[in-house]
Design a protein around this motif. Structure first.
Motif, mmCIF file in Angstrom:
data_model
loop_
_atom_site.group_PDB
_atom_site.id
_atom_site.type_symbol
_atom_site.label_atom_id
_atom_site.label_comp_id
_atom_site.label_asym_id
_atom_site.label_seq_id
_atom_site.Cartn_x
_atom_site.Cartn_y
_atom_site.Cartn_z
ATOM 1 N N GLY A 228 44.284 45.972 -37.749
ATOM 2 C CA GLY A 228 43.755 47.325 -37.623
ATOM 3 C C GLY A 228 44.572 48.157 -36.659
ATOM 4 O O GLY A 228 45.410 47.650 -35.909
ATOM 5 N N GLU A 229 44.331 49.439 -36.687
ATOM 6 C CA GLU A 229 45.025 50.365 -35.800
ATOM 7 C C GLU A 229 44.491 50.196 -34.384
ATOM 8 O O GLU A 229 43.283 50.324 -34.154
ATOM 9 N N PRO A 230 45.359 49.889 -33.409
ATOM 10 C CA PRO A 230 44.879 49.697 -32.032
ATOM 11 C C PRO A 230 44.185 50.959 -31.522
ATOM 12 O O PRO A 230 44.697 52.072 -31.659
ATOM 13 N N SER A 231 43.010 50.762 -30.940
ATOM 14 C CA SER A 231 42.267 51.880 -30.354
ATOM 15 C C SER A 231 41.352 51.328 -29.271
ATOM 16 O O SER A 231 40.979 50.144 -29.297
ATOM 17 N N LEU A 232 40.967 52.166 -28.364
ATOM 18 C CA LEU A 232 40.086 51.747 -27.278
ATOM 19 C C LEU A 232 38.744 51.282 -27.837
ATOM 20 O O LEU A 232 38.182 50.271 -27.397
ATOM 21 N N GLU A 233 38.234 51.967 -28.849
ATOM 22 C CA GLU A 233 36.948 51.577 -29.423
ATOM 23 C C GLU A 233 37.033 50.209 -30.096
ATOM 24 O O GLU A 233 36.134 49.381 -29.974
ATOM 25 N N LEU A 234 38.137 49.946 -30.815
ATOM 26 C CA LEU A 234 38.318 48.634 -31.448
ATOM 27 C C LEU A 234 38.372 47.539 -30.402
ATOM 28 O O LEU A 234 37.720 46.495 -30.539
ATOM 29 N N TYR A 235 39.126 47.746 -29.335
ATOM 30 C CA TYR A 235 39.255 46.736 -28.295
ATOM 31 C C TYR A 235 37.918 46.498 -27.594
ATOM 32 O O TYR A 235 37.556 45.361 -27.282
ATOM 33 N N ARG A 236 37.161 47.568 -27.361
ATOM 34 C CA ARG A 236 35.841 47.427 -26.741
ATOM 35 C C ARG A 236 34.903 46.612 -27.637
ATOM 36 O O ARG A 236 34.148 45.757 -27.167
ATOM 37 N N ARG A 237 34.960 46.882 -28.927
ATOM 38 C CA ARG A 237 34.091 46.159 -29.853
ATOM 39 C C ARG A 237 34.437 44.679 -29.882
ATOM 40 O O ARG A 237 33.545 43.808 -29.888
ATOM 41 N N ILE A 238 35.736 44.362 -29.863
ATOM 42 C CA ILE A 238 36.167 42.963 -29.862
ATOM 43 C C ILE A 238 35.686 42.257 -28.602
ATOM 44 O O ILE A 238 35.196 41.124 -28.650
ATOM 45 N N VAL A 239 35.791 42.919 -27.449
ATOM 46 C CA VAL A 239 35.331 42.317 -26.195
ATOM 47 C C VAL A 239 33.830 42.044 -26.251
ATOM 48 O O VAL A 239 33.360 40.958 -25.880
ATOM 49 N N ARG A 240 33.061 43.012 -26.731
ATOM 50 C CA ARG A 240 31.605 42.825 -26.806
ATOM 51 C C ARG A 240 31.243 41.683 -27.749
ATOM 52 O O ARG A 240 30.420 40.816 -27.419
ATOM 53 N N GLU A 241 31.838 41.679 -28.931
ATOM 54 C CA GLU A 241 31.463 40.701 -29.952
ATOM 55 C C GLU A 241 31.909 39.287 -29.582
ATOM 56 O O GLU A 241 31.176 38.325 -29.806
ATOM 57 N N ARG A 242 33.101 39.153 -29.028
ATOM 58 C CA ARG A 242 33.647 37.803 -28.840
ATOM 59 C C ARG A 242 33.247 37.178 -27.509
ATOM 60 O O ARG A 242 33.246 35.962 -27.386
ATOM 61 N N THR A 243 32.914 38.000 -26.526
ATOM 62 C CA THR A 243 32.398 37.413 -25.278
ATOM 63 C C THR A 243 30.886 37.261 -25.334
ATOM 64 O O THR A 243 30.326 36.364 -24.694
ATOM 65 N N GLY A 244 30.222 38.148 -26.072
ATOM 66 C CA GLY A 244 28.765 38.145 -26.098
ATOM 67 C C GLY A 244 28.154 38.574 -24.781
ATOM 68 O O GLY A 244 26.974 38.315 -24.519
ATOM 69 N N LEU A 245 28.943 39.244 -23.943
ATOM 70 C CA LEU A 245 28.501 39.603 -22.594
ATOM 71 C C LEU A 245 28.410 41.123 -22.447
ATOM 72 O O LEU A 245 29.339 41.852 -22.822
ATOM 73 N N ASP A 246 27.306 41.583 -21.892
ATOM 74 C CA ASP A 246 27.142 43.017 -21.665
ATOM 75 C C ASP A 246 27.807 43.480 -20.377
ATOM 76 O O ASP A 246 28.079 44.678 -20.211
#
Length: 436
Positions: A228-246
């Motif tokens: 996918g196209e690198p973007s701040l929103e994409l990176y934020r979503r990956i961090v949320r989904e893969r860490t499972g940490l708020d």
């Protein structure tokens, strides 16, 4: 230099081009270093500096700044959420020794390495100055740089995997691109993590995420499988989904990119008066942290030969087999899937050799090890742009300007100077005894 604007035109101001510029500067060789980008590269990209590259920087006089900017023995931490599944140090058993003072890989962002090299140069990099054309003849290269004509004795393409210099030469770049092996990378600011661990999450390859603190900064390097196209929103979503940490929050990014795995090597590293070095000559998997280092050592091999204008044919003869071997080694690591397991010494690049004969012990073509003598450290005695004969005992050792052994024993040294077009003006002799 009659009719020349400069002796060496360096195209590309990454680690390779900057190392070559610094080496030429200490030899008093006129050069210009140009880069098409309007400003220095601001991303980490490469972040692993190998011991052999640190030895190069010791010789070039910038090792103190490098050591102050990096970190050894950063532990990896594999997690499931906040649960620590495993913690380990890839270089746990590697520590400095007399013969190898830099014993393991250092974490240091590429932009900091480049900054250190730029600041050591006696003249600035000419940014925003693209090379758009060049031709060569028997006496030099005529190049169009930033819209102006420049005449140089030699041109060195250090301009990356998409090298204009290589393409203009028509040199094939053989290999393959793994379109199915992509990685999103970037430099980000994150809260909720300490800076003493290289964090990883993901039980499956397609869910892998890593956040590595970059020493001397408030940044982490972001790495994840994905597309996918690198973007701040994409990176934020990956961090949320893969860490499972708020409470692990990505705040911003200073650099983002999508990396495709390329494994390629140029058919030739030299065409007349034009040379290729670093990623312009070879690209490979990031496994093993070899790319930035191999380019640094390409430059270190070429610099003294350009300075003397001799032995230039040996650049390709020595560096192409090294690049070919490294492509095979990093590809094997990539295919094994064990990117963060303990590595063999070959990844440190201390065992790479230009030997032409086999046998036990130190041989011509080997890296000269460090040591302690009554005159000081061997690496300090070798520092500088010259050949050095170390009279350490019955068998003197002739060491090349790049720290590799040229010949051992008086008859072999005499034969080397007799056979190689190397002037004695570039040679000095040091009498020393091993320290008790």
């Amino acid at each position: 230099m009659v009719g020349m604007d400069t002796q060496v035109l360096i195209v590309g101001a990454g680690p390779t081009g900057l190392t070559l510029a610094l080496d030429l500067a200490r030899r008093g060789v006129p050069f210009r270093i140009v880069d098409a980008s309007p400003a220095p590269f601001a991303g980490s990209r490469g972040k692993g500096l190998q011991p052999r590259s640190m030895e190069v920087f010791h010789d070039l006089g910038v090792i103190d700044e490098v050591l102050d900017s990096g970190r050894f023995h950063l532990k990896l931490r594999a997690c499931r959420g906040r649960e620590v599944l495993r913690e380990w140090d890839v270089h746990e058993d590697r520590h400095p020794a007399v013969d190898r003072p830099y014993a393991s890989t250092m974490i240091i962002p590429q932009f900091r390495v480049e900054q250190i090299l730029r600041e050591a140069l006696p003249q600035p990099v000419e940014h925003g100055t693209p090379l758009t054309a060049f031709t060569q003849d028997d006496t030099g290269v005529t190049a169009t740089v930033g819209g102006r004509t420049v005449r140089a004795a030699y041109l060195v393409g250090c301009d990356g995997g998409k090298s204009f210099v290589r393409k203009e030469l028509g040199v094939p770049f053989r290999g393959e691109t793994h379109e199915d092996m992509r990685m999103l990378i970037g430099d980000v600011r994150v809260s909720g993590l300490d800076r003493d661990h290289w964090y990883q999450w993901g039980g499956r390859p397609d869910q892998w995420l890593a956040l590595c603190p970059l020493p001397g900064t408030d940044l982490f390097q972001f790495q994840s499988t994905g597309d996918g196209e690198p973007s701040l929103e994409l990176y934020r979503r990956i961090v949320r989904e893969r860490t499972g940490l708020d409470d692990v929050v990505l705040h911003d990014a200073t650099w983002m990119s999508l990396y495709r795995t390329n494994i390629r090597m140029a058919d030739r590293f030299r065409a007349g008066r034009v040379f290729l070095a670093g990623d312009a000559a070879h690209v490979h998997s990031p496994a093993g942290a070899q790319g930035m280092n191999t380019g640094i050592q390409d430059a270190y091999n070429l610099g003294w030969k350009l300075g003397m204008e001799t032995l230039l044919d040996t650049y390709e003869a020595e560096r192409k087999p090294v690049a070919e071997w490294l492509l095979g080694m990093t590809t094997a690591i990539m295919r094994s899937g064990k990117l963060f397991e303990n590595r063999g010494d070959e990844t440190l690049q201390l065992s790479l050799s230009y030997r032409t004969e086999e046998g036990p012990g130190l041989r011509a073509g080997d890296r000269m090890p460090d040591g302690v003598t009554d005159q000081g450290r061997i690496f300090d005695l070798l520092r500088g742009p010259d050949f050095v004969t170390l009279d350490l005992g019955d068998d003197p050792v002739l060491v090349r300007p790049d720290g590799y052994v040229a010949a051992i024993g008086r008859s072999a040294i005499d034969a080397y100077f007799g056979a190689a077009p190397v002037t004695q003006l570039h040679h000095r002799r040091v009498a020393a005894r091993a320290a008790a």
